[in-house]
Design a protein around this motif. Sequence first.
Motif, PDB file in Angstrom:
ATOM      1  N   UNK A  93       0.850  -1.189   0.000  1.00 37.71           N
ATOM      2  CA  UNK A  93       0.000   0.000   0.000  1.00 37.71           C
ATOM      3  C   UNK A  93       0.885   1.238   0.000  1.00 37.71           C
ATOM      4  N   UNK A  94       0.314   2.359  -0.438  1.00 34.33           N
ATOM      5  CA  UNK A  94       0.976   3.655  -0.396  1.00 34.33           C
ATOM      6  C   UNK A  94       0.184   4.579   0.524  1.00 34.33           C
ATOM      7  N   UNK A  95       0.875   5.531   1.113  1.00 33.82           N
ATOM      8  CA  UNK A  95       0.179   6.491   1.960  1.00 33.82           C
ATOM      9  C   UNK A  95       1.118   7.558   2.489  1.00 33.82           C
ATOM     10  N   UNK A  96       0.706   8.197   3.562  1.00 35.40           N
ATOM     11  CA  UNK A  96       1.409   9.338   4.124  1.00 35.40           C
ATOM     12  C   UNK A  96       1.418   9.210   5.637  1.00 35.40           C
ATOM     13  N   UNK A  97       2.343   9.918   6.276  1.00 37.95           N
ATOM     14  CA  UNK A  97       2.478   9.753   7.721  1.00 37.95           C
ATOM     15  C   UNK A  97       3.127  10.971   8.360  1.00 37.95           C
ATOM     16  N   UNK A  98       2.783  11.172   9.622  1.00 42.39           N
ATOM     17  CA  UNK A  98       3.581  12.045  10.482  1.00 42.39           C
ATOM     18  C   UNK A  98       4.713  11.186  11.022  1.00 42.39           C
ATOM     19  N   UNK A  99       5.916  11.727  11.033  1.00 37.52           N
ATOM     20  CA  UNK A  99       7.110  10.921  11.320  1.00 37.52           C
ATOM     21  C   UNK A  99       7.975  11.603  12.376  1.00 37.52           C
ATOM     22  N   UNK A 100       8.607  10.778  13.193  1.00 32.32           N
ATOM     23  CA  UNK A 100       9.663  11.243  14.077  1.00 32.32           C
ATOM     24  C   UNK A 100      10.680  10.125  14.217  1.00 32.32           C
TER      25      UNK A 100
END
Length: 234
Positions: A93-100
């Motif tokens: 799957x493809x998607x987006x995220x908040x990252x740290x």
Amino acid sequence: MLVSFQNIALLALATGAAVVNGQSGSGKTTRYWDCCKGSCGWSGKAQVSQPIKSCDKSDNPLADMAASNACESGGSAYMCTNQSPWAVNDSLAYGFAAVKLAGGTESSWCCACYKLTFTSGAVKGQQMIVQATNTGGDLGNNHFDLAMPGGGVGIYNACTNQWGAPANGWGAQYGGISSRSECDSFPEKLKAGCQWRFDWFKGADNPDVSFEKVTCPKALTDKTGCVRDGETPT
């Protein structure tokens, strides 16, 4: 060494992205959808072609990259609905995220892409490539807060103003809705991303991951408009 290069080539064929030098390790996931402008939407956060796209209240892309966040008083910039996840096939799957990430800052991860391999829960063994569009102030290190409609608003909530969602967002403030049928009442543009959670993602509850930085798929950067300097999306 030959085996290592062969494995890299196989990975690129399987996921559509080539592994690049950068962060890797094990981490955790949560989920959210707060309708706010992502923190990678401002100039100067990283060396990129442009900040990620934000949208107005009617989900039209904003030309003004400096538009203030809708989660702030009087703000007019929201998360675009096309930054929802989708299935490429049964295992990717493809998607987006908040990252740290441990040892990093927004300058190192804004608009970068990461291949997540889920190591626990119902999606164990499945993979997801996410582009970092946001940074969560409440996230721990090596933490990917996956953007999915109905995943819970968390600390901030622009969904009530934009879509008329309940005061604490759809479902629980942290975690969101609990059944696929609840997606039926969502705005049309958010339904597919909401349903994805219960279809491809199998309702998994914050599965663990191994992760590594990869070249961004063009399918992701075409939606955000953001490409890191020196990178050519695949």
